[in-house]
Design a protein around this motif. Structure first.
Motif, PDB file in Angstrom:
ATOM      1  N   SER A 167       0.856  -1.085   0.076  1.00  0.00           N
ATOM      2  CA  SER A 167       0.022   0.032  -0.155  1.00  0.00           C
ATOM      3  C   SER A 167       0.884   1.319  -0.229  1.00  0.00           C
ATOM      4  O   SER A 167       1.867   1.491   0.578  1.00  0.00           O
ATOM      5  CB  SER A 167      -1.089  -0.087   1.281  1.00  0.00           C
ATOM      6  OG  SER A 167      -0.146   0.105   2.385  1.00  0.00           O
ATOM      7  N   CYS A 168       0.528   2.333  -0.470  1.00  0.00           N
ATOM      8  CA  CYS A 168       0.962   3.822  -0.521  1.00  0.00           C
ATOM      9  C   CYS A 168       1.202   4.288   0.479  1.00  0.00           C
ATOM     10  O   CYS A 168       1.866   5.231   0.520  1.00  0.00           O
ATOM     11  CB  CYS A 168       0.748   4.262  -2.099  1.00  0.00           C
ATOM     12  SG  CYS A 168      -0.973   5.267  -1.672  1.00  0.00           S
ATOM     13  N   GLY A 169       0.072   4.505   1.300  1.00  0.00           N
ATOM     14  CA  GLY A 169      -0.107   5.396   2.505  1.00  0.00           C
ATOM     15  C   GLY A 169      -0.576   6.478   2.134  1.00  0.00           C
ATOM     16  O   GLY A 169      -0.764   7.642   2.848  1.00  0.00           O
ATOM     17  N   GLN A 170      -0.791   6.763   0.911  1.00  0.00           N
ATOM     18  CA  GLN A 170      -1.234   8.212   0.428  1.00  0.00           C
ATOM     19  C   GLN A 170      -2.677   8.486  -0.297  1.00  0.00           C
ATOM     20  O   GLN A 170      -3.287   9.588  -0.287  1.00  0.00           O
ATOM     21  CB  GLN A 170      -0.312   8.695  -0.622  1.00  0.00           C
ATOM     22  CG  GLN A 170       1.233   8.788  -0.188  1.00  0.00           C
ATOM     23  CD  GLN A 170       1.303   9.992   0.687  1.00  0.00           C
ATOM     24  OE1 GLN A 170       0.995  11.023   0.576  1.00  0.00           O
ATOM     25  NE2 GLN A 170       2.313   9.892   1.529  1.00  0.00           N
ATOM     26  N   CYS A 171      -3.056   7.214  -0.666  1.00  0.00           N
ATOM     27  CA  CYS A 171      -4.329   7.444  -1.640  1.00  0.00           C
ATOM     28  C   CYS A 171      -5.562   7.318  -0.721  1.00  0.00           C
ATOM     29  O   CYS A 171      -5.672   7.451   0.567  1.00  0.00           O
ATOM     30  CB  CYS A 171      -4.589   6.280  -2.530  1.00  0.00           C
ATOM     31  SG  CYS A 171      -4.720   4.659  -1.620  1.00  0.00           S
ATOM     32  N   THR A 172      -6.643   7.559  -1.331  1.00  0.00           N
ATOM     33  CA  THR A 172      -8.081   7.834  -0.591  1.00  0.00           C
ATOM     34  C   THR A 172      -8.180   6.679   0.564  1.00  0.00           C
ATOM     35  O   THR A 172      -8.535   7.183   1.870  1.00  0.00           O
ATOM     36  CB  THR A 172      -9.413   7.688  -1.242  1.00  0.00           C
ATOM     37  OG1 THR A 172      -9.090   8.678  -2.464  1.00  0.00           O
ATOM     38  CG2 THR A 172     -10.608   8.070  -0.780  1.00  0.00           C
ATOM     39  N   TRP A 173      -7.941   5.479   0.156  1.00  0.00           N
ATOM     40  CA  TRP A 173      -8.344   4.242   1.185  1.00  0.00           C
ATOM     41  C   TRP A 173      -7.254   4.340   1.912  1.00  0.00           C
ATOM     42  O   TRP A 173      -7.602   3.970   3.206  1.00  0.00           O
ATOM     43  CB  TRP A 173      -8.547   3.201   0.306  1.00  0.00           C
ATOM     44  CG  TRP A 173      -9.718   3.175  -0.801  1.00  0.00           C
ATOM     45  CD1 TRP A 173      -9.701   3.144  -1.901  1.00  0.00           C
ATOM     46  CD2 TRP A 173     -11.265   3.664  -0.340  1.00  0.00           C
ATOM     47  NE1 TRP A 173     -11.002   3.469  -2.339  1.00  0.00           N
ATOM     48  CE2 TRP A 173     -11.883   3.658  -1.435  1.00  0.00           C
ATOM     49  CE3 TRP A 173     -11.889   3.633   0.840  1.00  0.00           C
ATOM     50  CZ2 TRP A 173     -13.209   3.751  -1.407  1.00  0.00           C
ATOM     51  CZ3 TRP A 173     -13.219   4.041   1.024  1.00  0.00           C
ATOM     52  CH2 TRP A 173     -13.840   4.102  -0.351  1.00  0.00           C
ATOM     53  N   CYS A 174      -5.931   4.455   1.709  1.00  0.00           N
ATOM     54  CA  CYS A 174      -4.946   4.546   2.790  1.00  0.00           C
ATOM     55  C   CYS A 174      -5.110   5.452   3.762  1.00  0.00           C
ATOM     56  O   CYS A 174      -4.964   5.108   5.029  1.00  0.00           O
ATOM     57  CB  CYS A 174      -3.538   4.872   1.874  1.00  0.00           C
ATOM     58  SG  CYS A 174      -2.808   3.206   1.161  1.00  0.00           S
ATOM     59  N   ARG A 175      -5.324   6.691   3.411  1.00  0.00           N
ATOM     60  CA  ARG A 175      -5.660   7.838   4.340  1.00  0.00           C
ATOM     61  C   ARG A 175      -6.952   7.428   5.112  1.00  0.00           C
ATOM     62  O   ARG A 175      -7.219   8.104   6.283  1.00  0.00           O
ATOM     63  CB  ARG A 175      -6.093   9.285   3.613  1.00  0.00           C
ATOM     64  CG  ARG A 175      -4.590   9.760   3.200  1.00  0.00           C
ATOM     65  CD  ARG A 175      -4.766  11.177   2.759  1.00  0.00           C
ATOM     66  NE  ARG A 175      -6.006  11.525   1.967  1.00  0.00           N
ATOM     67  CZ  ARG A 175      -5.990  11.792   0.623  1.00  0.00           C
ATOM     68  NH1 ARG A 175      -4.818  11.774   0.129  1.00  0.00           N
ATOM     69  NH2 ARG A 175      -7.042  11.817   0.070  1.00  0.00           N
TER      70      ARG A 175
ATOM     71  N   GLN B  99      -7.126  -1.852   0.492  1.00  0.00           N
ATOM     72  CA  GLN B  99      -7.871  -1.295  -0.390  1.00  0.00           C
ATOM     73  C   GLN B  99      -7.243  -0.103  -1.522  1.00  0.00           C
ATOM     74  O   GLN B  99      -7.502   0.313  -2.159  1.00  0.00           O
ATOM     75  CB  GLN B  99      -9.200  -0.535  -0.100  1.00  0.00           C
ATOM     76  CG  GLN B  99     -10.130  -1.261   1.053  1.00  0.00           C
ATOM     77  CD  GLN B  99     -10.414  -2.846   0.541  1.00  0.00           C
ATOM     78  OE1 GLN B  99     -10.799  -2.925  -0.426  1.00  0.00           O
ATOM     79  NE2 GLN B  99      -9.935  -3.795   1.368  1.00  0.00           N
ATOM     80  N   CYS B 100      -5.628  -0.286  -1.210  1.00  0.00           N
ATOM     81  CA  CYS B 100      -4.961   0.902  -1.841  1.00  0.00           C
ATOM     82  C   CYS B 100      -5.274   0.896  -3.322  1.00  0.00           C
ATOM     83  O   CYS B 100      -5.151  -0.149  -4.040  1.00  0.00           O
ATOM     84  CB  CYS B 100      -3.604   0.707  -1.302  1.00  0.00           C
ATOM     85  SG  CYS B 100      -2.550   1.537  -2.374  1.00  0.00           S
ATOM     86  N   THR B 101      -5.655   2.045  -3.672  1.00  0.00           N
ATOM     87  CA  THR B 101      -5.901   2.163  -5.175  1.00  0.00           C
ATOM     88  C   THR B 101      -4.540   2.372  -5.947  1.00  0.00           C
ATOM     89  O   THR B 101      -4.332   1.831  -7.047  1.00  0.00           O
ATOM     90  CB  THR B 101      -6.837   3.290  -5.626  1.00  0.00           C
ATOM     91  OG1 THR B 101      -6.375   4.491  -4.953  1.00  0.00           O
ATOM     92  CG2 THR B 101      -8.162   3.028  -5.170  1.00  0.00           C
ATOM     93  N   THR B 102      -3.607   2.794  -5.404  1.00  0.00           N
ATOM     94  CA  THR B 102      -2.064   3.030  -6.005  1.00  0.00           C
ATOM     95  C   THR B 102      -1.650   1.614  -6.483  1.00  0.00           C
ATOM     96  O   THR B 102      -1.226   1.614  -7.602  1.00  0.00           O
ATOM     97  CB  THR B 102      -1.438   3.713  -5.196  1.00  0.00           C
ATOM     98  OG1 THR B 102      -1.840   5.041  -4.719  1.00  0.00           O
ATOM     99  CG2 THR B 102       0.039   4.149  -5.934  1.00  0.00           C
ATOM    100  N   THR B 103      -1.842   0.667  -5.616  1.00  0.00           N
ATOM    101  CA  THR B 103      -1.199  -0.671  -5.829  1.00  0.00           C
ATOM    102  C   THR B 103      -2.401  -1.542  -6.440  1.00  0.00           C
ATOM    103  O   THR B 103      -1.648  -2.766  -6.779  1.00  0.00           O
ATOM    104  CB  THR B 103      -0.500  -1.064  -4.572  1.00  0.00           C
ATOM    105  OG1 THR B 103      -1.496  -1.635  -3.793  1.00  0.00           O
ATOM    106  CG2 THR B 103       0.490  -0.231  -4.175  1.00  0.00           C
TER     107      THR B 103
HETATM  108 ZN   LIG Z   1      -2.662   3.611  -1.084  1.00  0.00          ZN
END
Ligand SMILES: [Zn+2]
Ligand SMILES: [Zn+2]
Length: 351
Positions: free
Chosen positions: A91-99, A105-109
């Motif tokens: 996970s990226c830690g930055q996208c809507t779901w990570c936040r 549910q990370c959309t970036t990955t």
């Molecule tokens: Zn993410």
């Protein structure tokens, strides 16, 4: 480097693959000191779970830890030489779901898992080295005094077991039944005890797993002695347990948990379901007024808070380790874990 790669159903092999390299400035390369075979690796091993198989040649495994060997130029929170453990999901830690604290549910990955076939494919951790992206977000530093066997499971099965217990809403004095005394069930059992239940039962068919559950403070309920719901009601004055923790991921134990739990009770499920859809006694759940909770564990959220509980031995995840094999013997590790041979509960791999 050596890695365990997928070659078809029940066919994983130790092969030589290219070393991973830094790609983004936020990546690190981790030299793995310990990885493990997870119950959900067996789904891939058997080609279950719908959709295509894992790509042939893909590196298996999502439970791993080790030392940072190389860090990208933008990495700030960890450095070369740090010992780290990483969650199973990428996970990226930055996208809507990570936040929203839903890193699975990370959309970036694309909801990726290390060594998985869902979404973008990332190399797995049953290897000598691995590329970990978003290193500042994903890496949890491990204190020197904590053994690999105690730290590794923070990234997956300990966090999962803990979430199962937390979702059960266990209150002091409750009775709790854990369905499945495999690795996740045994760690859910340990976690449940942190919430002060009066009694904890462990439901399984395998004698040696029930024996370890008993050592960890549970009262064993063997599936060989008949319907577990009936057995649990008989053991709880006819009421049924207040909370059932389902740690298998199959229609049968989920159904049994609903049937066992008392009116107004809670069923919490963290088993990774093989079925894409399933039947369950919806009418019984409705009229008993049950609370049902389920879901994949957002392990990243739990690693930091659970680490001190492991340090202080309130949780003792290493107690479930039964086998430690050299990485190259992973095919045998998969086989004995899968067949429950040699009293296997958790198989660790050392490169
Ligand atoms: Zn993410
Ligand atoms: Zn896992």
């Amino acid at each position: 480097m050596k890695a365990i790669t997928f070659h078809g159903v029940s066919d994983v092999r130790a092969t030589d693959v290219a070393d991973p390299k830094l790609v983004e400035a936020t990546d690190v390369i981790v030299r793995i000191t310990t990885s493990a075979v997870c119950g959900s690796d067996l789904h891939q091993y058997h080609g279950r779970g719908g959709g295509a198989l894992v790509q042939t040649g893909a590196i298996m495994g999502h439970e791993f830890m080790g030392g940072i060997e190389e860090a990208g130029a933008a990495v700030r929170g960890v450095r070369t030489g740090d010992r780290v453990v990483v969650p199973f999901s990428v996970s990226c830690g930055q996208c809507t779901w990570c936040r929203r604290r839903l890193p699975t549910q990370c959309t970036t990955t694309g909801r990726a898992v290390f060594g998985g076939r869902f979404g973008h494919v990332w190399g797995g951790g049953q290897a000598e080295r691995i590329r970990v992206p978003f290193a500042d977000h994903l890496c949890e530093k491990v204190p020197a005094e904590l053994s690999d066997d105690d730290a590794l499971f923070l990234g997956d099965i300990l966090s999962t077991g803990y979430v199962c217990a937390e979702n059960g809403g266990i209150r002091p004095g409750d009775t709790v039944a854990v369905f499945g005394a495999g690795p996740v069930g045994l760690l859910a059992l340990q976690s449940a005890q942190l919430f002060g239940p009066a009694r904890v039962f462990a439901v399984d068919r395998v004698d040696y797993r029930l024996a370890l559950a008993a050592e960890l403070g549970a009262e064993p309920v063997s599936l060989d002695r008949g319907d577990p719901a009936e057995q649990l009601r008989a053991l709880t004055g006819g009421h049924g347990p207040d909370v059932a923790l389902e740690c298998v991921g199959h229609e049968t134990p989920f159904t049994q948990a609903i049937q066992a739990v008392r009116p107004g009770g809670t069923v919490s499920s963290v088993g990774v379901y093989v079925e894409t859809s399933m039947g369950f006694p919806a009418r019984e759940a409705f009229f008993k007024g049950l609370t049902l909770k389920m879901g994949i564990c957002n392990a990243r959220n739990y690693m930091t808070p659970l680490l001190p509980l492991v340090q202080r031995k309130k949780l003792q995840p290493a107690r479930i380790v039964t086998h430690t094999l050299p990485l190259k013997d992973a095919p045998r590790g998969y086989a004995i874990f899968d067949a429950k041979q040699d009293r296997a509960i958790k198989v660790m791999l050392k490169p």
